[in-house]
Design a protein around this motif. Structure first.
Motif, PDB file in Angstrom:
ATOM      1  N   LEU A  86       0.838  -1.197   0.000  1.00 38.02           N
ATOM      2  CA  LEU A  86       0.000   0.000   0.000  1.00 38.02           C
ATOM      3  C   LEU A  86       0.876   1.251   0.000  1.00 38.02           C
ATOM      4  O   LEU A  86       0.562   2.230  -0.690  1.00 38.02           O
ATOM      5  CB  LEU A  86      -0.925  -0.013   1.224  1.00 38.02           C
ATOM      6  CG  LEU A  86      -2.008   1.062   1.284  1.00 38.02           C
ATOM      7  CD1 LEU A  86      -2.928   0.995   0.075  1.00 38.02           C
ATOM      8  CD2 LEU A  86      -2.820   0.932   2.577  1.00 38.02           C
ATOM      9  N   ALA A  87       1.967   1.222   0.723  1.00 38.44           N
ATOM     10  CA  ALA A  87       2.916   2.347   0.719  1.00 38.44           C
ATOM     11  C   ALA A  87       3.525   2.521  -0.666  1.00 38.44           C
ATOM     12  O   ALA A  87       3.721   3.644  -1.151  1.00 38.44           O
ATOM     13  CB  ALA A  87       3.997   2.122   1.767  1.00 38.44           C
ATOM     14  N   ARG A  88       3.835   1.425  -1.329  1.00 38.15           N
ATOM     15  CA  ARG A  88       4.419   1.496  -2.666  1.00 38.15           C
ATOM     16  C   ARG A  88       3.460   2.130  -3.664  1.00 38.15           C
ATOM     17  O   ARG A  88       3.871   2.932  -4.519  1.00 38.15           O
ATOM     18  CB  ARG A  88       4.810   0.086  -3.146  1.00 38.15           C
ATOM     19  CG  ARG A  88       5.485   0.068  -4.514  1.00 38.15           C
ATOM     20  CD  ARG A  88       6.017  -1.313  -4.845  1.00 38.15           C
ATOM     21  NE  ARG A  88       4.965  -2.242  -5.223  1.00 38.15           N
ATOM     22  CZ  ARG A  88       4.495  -2.354  -6.478  1.00 38.15           C
ATOM     23  NH1 ARG A  88       4.959  -1.581  -7.446  1.00 38.15           N
ATOM     24  NH2 ARG A  88       3.559  -3.238  -6.754  1.00 38.15           N
ATOM     25  N   PHE A  89       2.187   1.798  -3.559  1.00 35.10           N
ATOM     26  CA  PHE A  89       1.207   2.337  -4.503  1.00 35.10           C
ATOM     27  C   PHE A  89       0.816   3.778  -4.178  1.00 35.10           C
ATOM     28  O   PHE A  89       0.582   4.575  -5.095  1.00 35.10           O
ATOM     29  CB  PHE A  89      -0.049   1.461  -4.524  1.00 35.10           C
ATOM     30  CG  PHE A  89       0.094   0.214  -5.337  1.00 35.10           C
ATOM     31  CD1 PHE A  89       0.295   0.269  -6.704  1.00 35.10           C
ATOM     32  CD2 PHE A  89       0.044  -1.037  -4.736  1.00 35.10           C
ATOM     33  CE1 PHE A  89       0.427  -0.881  -7.472  1.00 35.10           C
ATOM     34  CE2 PHE A  89       0.170  -2.206  -5.487  1.00 35.10           C
ATOM     35  CZ  PHE A  89       0.371  -2.124  -6.856  1.00 35.10           C
ATOM     36  N   THR A  90       0.689   4.118  -2.906  1.00 34.11           N
ATOM     37  CA  THR A  90       0.156   5.435  -2.531  1.00 34.11           C
ATOM     38  C   THR A  90       1.221   6.494  -2.315  1.00 34.11           C
ATOM     39  O   THR A  90       0.908   7.689  -2.321  1.00 34.11           O
ATOM     40  CB  THR A  90      -0.675   5.336  -1.245  1.00 34.11           C
ATOM     41  OG1 THR A  90       0.178   4.909  -0.163  1.00 34.11           O
ATOM     42  CG2 THR A  90      -1.840   4.366  -1.406  1.00 34.11           C
ATOM     43  N   GLY A  91       2.470   6.088  -2.107  1.00 35.86           N
ATOM     44  CA  GLY A  91       3.512   7.064  -1.811  1.00 35.86           C
ATOM     45  C   GLY A  91       3.472   7.567  -0.389  1.00 35.86           C
ATOM     46  O   GLY A  91       4.202   8.506  -0.030  1.00 35.86           O
ATOM     47  N   LEU A  92       2.634   6.974   0.457  1.00 34.31           N
ATOM     48  CA  LEU A  92       2.532   7.374   1.861  1.00 34.31           C
ATOM     49  C   LEU A  92       3.411   6.451   2.710  1.00 34.31           C
ATOM     50  O   LEU A  92       3.657   5.304   2.346  1.00 34.31           O
ATOM     51  CB  LEU A  92       1.078   7.308   2.331  1.00 34.31           C
ATOM     52  CG  LEU A  92       0.072   8.123   1.503  1.00 34.31           C
ATOM     53  CD1 LEU A  92      -1.329   7.941   2.056  1.00 34.31           C
ATOM     54  CD2 LEU A  92       0.447   9.602   1.471  1.00 34.31           C
ATOM     55  N   THR A 137      -8.678   7.809   3.401  1.00 34.66           N
ATOM     56  CA  THR A 137      -9.722   8.489   2.636  1.00 34.66           C
ATOM     57  C   THR A 137      -9.082   9.473   1.660  1.00 34.66           C
ATOM     58  O   THR A 137      -7.949   9.942   1.883  1.00 34.66           O
ATOM     59  CB  THR A 137     -10.672   9.259   3.563  1.00 34.66           C
ATOM     60  OG1 THR A 137      -9.912  10.249   4.276  1.00 34.66           O
ATOM     61  CG2 THR A 137     -11.362   8.320   4.551  1.00 34.66           C
ATOM     62  N   PRO A 138      -9.782   9.816   0.582  1.00 30.73           N
ATOM     63  CA  PRO A 138      -9.212  10.780  -0.368  1.00 30.73           C
ATOM     64  C   PRO A 138      -8.812  12.092   0.286  1.00 30.73           C
ATOM     65  O   PRO A 138      -7.747  12.641  -0.013  1.00 30.73           O
ATOM     66  CB  PRO A 138     -10.338  10.961  -1.386  1.00 30.73           C
ATOM     67  CG  PRO A 138     -11.053   9.651  -1.376  1.00 30.73           C
ATOM     68  CD  PRO A 138     -11.033   9.225   0.067  1.00 30.73           C
ATOM     69  N   GLY A 139      -9.657  12.621   1.187  1.00 35.42           N
ATOM     70  CA  GLY A 139      -9.339  13.895   1.832  1.00 35.42           C
ATOM     71  C   GLY A 139      -8.011  13.856   2.560  1.00 35.42           C
ATOM     72  O   GLY A 139      -7.220  14.802   2.506  1.00 35.42           O
ATOM     73  N   ARG A 140      -7.741  12.784   3.263  1.00 30.90           N
ATOM     74  CA  ARG A 140      -6.461  12.639   3.953  1.00 30.90           C
ATOM     75  C   ARG A 140      -5.316  12.507   2.949  1.00 30.90           C
ATOM     76  O   ARG A 140      -4.232  13.054   3.162  1.00 30.90           O
ATOM     77  CB  ARG A 140      -6.499  11.415   4.862  1.00 30.90           C
ATOM     78  CG  ARG A 140      -7.291  11.612   6.144  1.00 30.90           C
ATOM     79  CD  ARG A 140      -7.271  10.358   6.999  1.00 30.90           C
ATOM     80  NE  ARG A 140      -7.756  10.627   8.335  1.00 30.90           N
ATOM     81  CZ  ARG A 140      -7.858   9.693   9.294  1.00 30.90           C
ATOM     82  NH1 ARG A 140      -7.495   8.442   9.041  1.00 30.90           N
ATOM     83  NH2 ARG A 140      -8.288  10.021  10.494  1.00 30.90           N
ATOM     84  N   PHE A 141      -5.569  11.806   1.858  1.00 28.10           N
ATOM     85  CA  PHE A 141      -4.533  11.623   0.830  1.00 28.10           C
ATOM     86  C   PHE A 141      -4.132  12.962   0.232  1.00 28.10           C
ATOM     87  O   PHE A 141      -2.937  13.236   0.026  1.00 28.10           O
ATOM     88  CB  PHE A 141      -5.050  10.678  -0.255  1.00 28.10           C
ATOM     89  CG  PHE A 141      -4.075  10.427  -1.367  1.00 28.10           C
ATOM     90  CD1 PHE A 141      -3.034   9.526  -1.214  1.00 28.10           C
ATOM     91  CD2 PHE A 141      -4.198  11.085  -2.586  1.00 28.10           C
ATOM     92  CE1 PHE A 141      -2.124   9.288  -2.248  1.00 28.10           C
ATOM     93  CE2 PHE A 141      -3.299  10.859  -3.619  1.00 28.10           C
ATOM     94  CZ  PHE A 141      -2.261   9.954  -3.443  1.00 28.10           C
ATOM     95  N   GLU A 178      -1.821  14.609   2.794  1.00 30.64           N
ATOM     96  CA  GLU A 178      -0.640  13.898   3.267  1.00 30.64           C
ATOM     97  C   GLU A 178       0.411  13.668   2.183  1.00 30.64           C
ATOM     98  O   GLU A 178       1.618  13.689   2.471  1.00 30.64           O
ATOM     99  CB  GLU A 178      -1.039  12.548   3.859  1.00 30.64           C
ATOM    100  CG  GLU A 178       0.092  11.765   4.507  1.00 30.64           C
ATOM    101  CD  GLU A 178       0.690  12.445   5.723  1.00 30.64           C
ATOM    102  OE1 GLU A 178       1.841  12.122   6.074  1.00 30.64           O
ATOM    103  OE2 GLU A 178       0.004  13.305   6.331  1.00 30.64           O
ATOM    104  N   LEU A 179      -0.018  13.445   0.930  1.00 27.92           N
ATOM    105  CA  LEU A 179       0.921  13.022  -0.101  1.00 27.92           C
ATOM    106  C   LEU A 179       2.120  13.961  -0.220  1.00 27.92           C
ATOM    107  O   LEU A 179       3.273  13.517  -0.274  1.00 27.92           O
ATOM    108  CB  LEU A 179       0.211  12.904  -1.458  1.00 27.92           C
ATOM    109  CG  LEU A 179       1.113  12.453  -2.620  1.00 27.92           C
ATOM    110  CD1 LEU A 179       1.575  11.014  -2.420  1.00 27.92           C
ATOM    111  CD2 LEU A 179       0.391  12.614  -3.949  1.00 27.92           C
ATOM    112  N   LEU A 180       1.880  15.263  -0.270  1.00 24.33           N
ATOM    113  CA  LEU A 180       2.947  16.243  -0.465  1.00 24.33           C
ATOM    114  C   LEU A 180       3.138  17.130   0.761  1.00 24.33           C
ATOM    115  O   LEU A 180       3.619  18.264   0.659  1.00 24.33           O
ATOM    116  CB  LEU A 180       2.650  17.105  -1.696  1.00 24.33           C
ATOM    117  CG  LEU A 180       2.471  16.362  -3.023  1.00 24.33           C
ATOM    118  CD1 LEU A 180       2.193  17.347  -4.153  1.00 24.33           C
ATOM    119  CD2 LEU A 180       3.689  15.505  -3.338  1.00 24.33           C
ATOM    120  N   ARG A 181       2.781  16.618   1.926  1.00 25.03           N
ATOM    121  CA  ARG A 181       2.926  17.417   3.148  1.00 25.03           C
ATOM    122  C   ARG A 181       4.382  17.845   3.348  1.00 25.03           C
ATOM    123  O   ARG A 181       4.658  18.951   3.827  1.00 25.03           O
ATOM    124  CB  ARG A 181       2.441  16.616   4.362  1.00 25.03           C
ATOM    125  CG  ARG A 181       2.285  17.479   5.629  1.00 25.03           C
ATOM    126  CD  ARG A 181       1.990  16.622   6.847  1.00 25.03           C
ATOM    127  NE  ARG A 181       0.697  15.975   6.796  1.00 25.03           N
ATOM    128  CZ  ARG A 181      -0.439  16.493   7.280  1.00 25.03           C
ATOM    129  NH1 ARG A 181      -0.430  17.705   7.823  1.00 25.03           N
ATOM    130  NH2 ARG A 181      -1.565  15.813   7.214  1.00 25.03           N
TER     131      ARG A 181
END
Length: 501
Positions: free
Chosen positions: A311-317, A330-334, A337-340
């Motif tokens: 999941l980390a590999r796919f989402t970048g989180l 959730t999308p809102g968190r994504f 968080e992605l470019l925080r």
């Protein structure tokens, strides 16, 4: 999107307080129930342009269609804008288009992609700035292959309820579909086009509306209208697939491929191409990830570790963040968080766009940079074109994104009123009962308002013939046509879809 994820018709004024009063004051009662005559405004302008490489003369008509209740009282003024090639040809295809919301006017489709004029805005990630905004010729428009009619249901664009019309009679999935179907029938009558090939198209909630309107047109007990094609742009049909309601695991599955391509775009994931990475994410989401989610708190040990790592590999989180979110982002968190680590957020309608919040704390963005980056230019363009270019006179404000969604009746008549909304079966029935019908599904990879995998999921269910559904994909978001390459590709794909009838 403006998707987001789009209305109207009957109910009389309240009766007099008592039978005695009604009998004593018949004139007053009649006056209360009969508003002044409403004279519809219609303006036609003769124009010409080059579309698909052909020089076309056409009539642009913006006008009101008046819808009356069963007692003949005007209750709705629906504004349509039609572009019809001249000389007129009764056997030429006609395409009816609308946007979504519910509450969104057709400004986005008309001034973004399908109208003979469009607003030119900067490239991805650049705010549209301040006016004046260039309104330019649109040679990609479909006038060489079809006439086009844009419909603004009440509460959108310049369309509105009249007098004491009850919004509950028009603001709802089925109510809206009945009204739009009536407007289409009226247009066919008035323009002598009953035997023309007919196409229906919508964006975002407009795809929901397309399914519901097709049901009203093709399954009517009178005046059955057969369709040649349904065009679904940024599709939402099964609302469970995109619901972030606690306990609904499906949305995590259908959003995962969108997260993957977004992470890849912003350099947070590694893959050979968006197309290849999207397919890899689809297979993992519907397989190992879906199985893991369904195990709930029974997912433990090495199996959980392996899922978290992928999941980390796919989402970048980070795995730490994913562990804290219990593998459910959730999308809102994504977006937040992605470019925080860069102090940036990503867009909902188009996740290629980035924005800068008040600060970098918090769970979700302050706003959607992919919406505030374009909205002013579209609003200016539709008002300028409708009022000055086509001569429509009104003191009403054009509702680009209206507020009627809060009044919307999301129930489908005859079904369990506690069930979630899913209009996909309407598409399945239409395909099963009309062998000449086909469906085109156009999806942007970077769209979180109506994720591409959610559309694929909905349309692959039981009872939906698969042989006449085709998919096209674009390297943009919800409104893929804001990217020049994708606007040209979208219209070329639709042009080929219509020509292949």
């Amino acid at each position: 999107m403006k998707s987001g994820l789009s209305l109207i018709a009957l109910a009389l004024a309240a009766a007099a307080p008592s039978v005695l009063y009604a009998q004593d004051k018949p004139a007053d009662k009649a006056k209360a129930e009969k508003p002044a005559h409403y004279e519809p405004q219609v303006r036609t302008t003769k124009l010409s342009g080059t579309f698909g490489g052909q020089r076309i003369n056409y009539a642009a008509t913006i006008g009101e269609t008046i819808i009356k209740n069963k007692d003949g009282v005007a209750e709705v003024a629906v504004v349509t804008t039609s572009y019809v090639k001249e000389p007129r040809d009764p056997s030429r295809p006609v395409t009816f288009l609308f946007n979504g919301g519910p509450g969104s006017g057709t400004v986005w489709l008309m001034m973004g992609a399908f109208g003979p004029k469009r607003v030119a805005i900067p490239g991805t990630g650049v705010d549209d700035g301040a006016p004046p905004y260039p309104i330019v010729d649109n040679p990609d428009a479909l006038m060489d292959v079809t006439d086009v009619v844009f419909i603004d249901p009440p509460g959108t664009g310049f369309s509105h309820l009249i007098g004491k019309a009850d919004p509950k009679e028009y603001y709802g999935v089925t109510q809206d579909a009945k009204l739009v179907a009536e407007v289409i029938r009226r247009w066919l009558n008035d323009n002598g086009r009953w035997n023309s090939p007919k196409y229906l198209g919508g964006e975002s909630y407009g795809t929901t509306r397309s399914a519901a309107v097709a049901n009203q047109l093709m399954n009517a007990t009178y005046n059955d209208v057969a369709l040649n094609g349904i065009i679904l742009i940024s599709t939402v049909l099964d609302f469970a697939a995109g619901s972030d309601t606690a306990g609904n695991e499906l949305s995590f599955i259908t959003n995962l491929p969108s997260m993957a391509v977004t992470a890849l775009y912003h350099g947070k994931a590694t893959g050979t191409s968006p197309e290849a990475f999207a397919e890899e994410a689809r297979q993992w989401a519907i397989g190992p990830y879906a199985s893991a989610l369904l195990k709930g708190q029974k997912l433990r040990g090495e199996e959980r570790t392996a899922i978290r790592r992928e999941l980390a590999r796919f989402t970048g989180l980070s795995e730490t963040y994913l562990d804290s979110a219990d593998l459910r982002v959730t999308p809102g968190r994504f977006y937040k968080e992605l470019l925080r680590d860069r102090g940036l957020t990503v867009g909902r309608l188009d996740s290629r766009y980035t924005g800068k919040d008040y600060d970098s704390a918090g769970e979700e963005p302050d706003n959607d940079p992919s919406f505030y980056g374009i909205d002013a230019s579209y609003t200016a363009a539709i008002n300028s074109w409708s009022r000055d270019g086509l001569g429509f006179k009104t003191d009403r404000e054009y509702q680009s994104i209206g507020s009627i969604g809060g009044q919307w009746d999301w129930r489908i008549g005859g079904r369990d009123t506690n069930a979630y909304l899913n209009v996909t079966p309407y598409i399945g029935q239409a395909l099963r009962e009309n062998s000449g019908l086909k469906v085109l599904v156009a999806q942007g990879y970077y769209d979180f308002a109506t994720p591409f995998f959610a559309a694929e999921y909905a349309l692959s269910r039981t009872g939906i013939p698969q042989d006449r559904i085709s998919y096209t994909y674009y390297g943009a978001g919800h409104m893929m046509y804001i990217r020049d390459e994708d606007r040209s590709k979208l219209l070329a794909d639709i042009r080929a879809f219509i020509r292949a009838r």
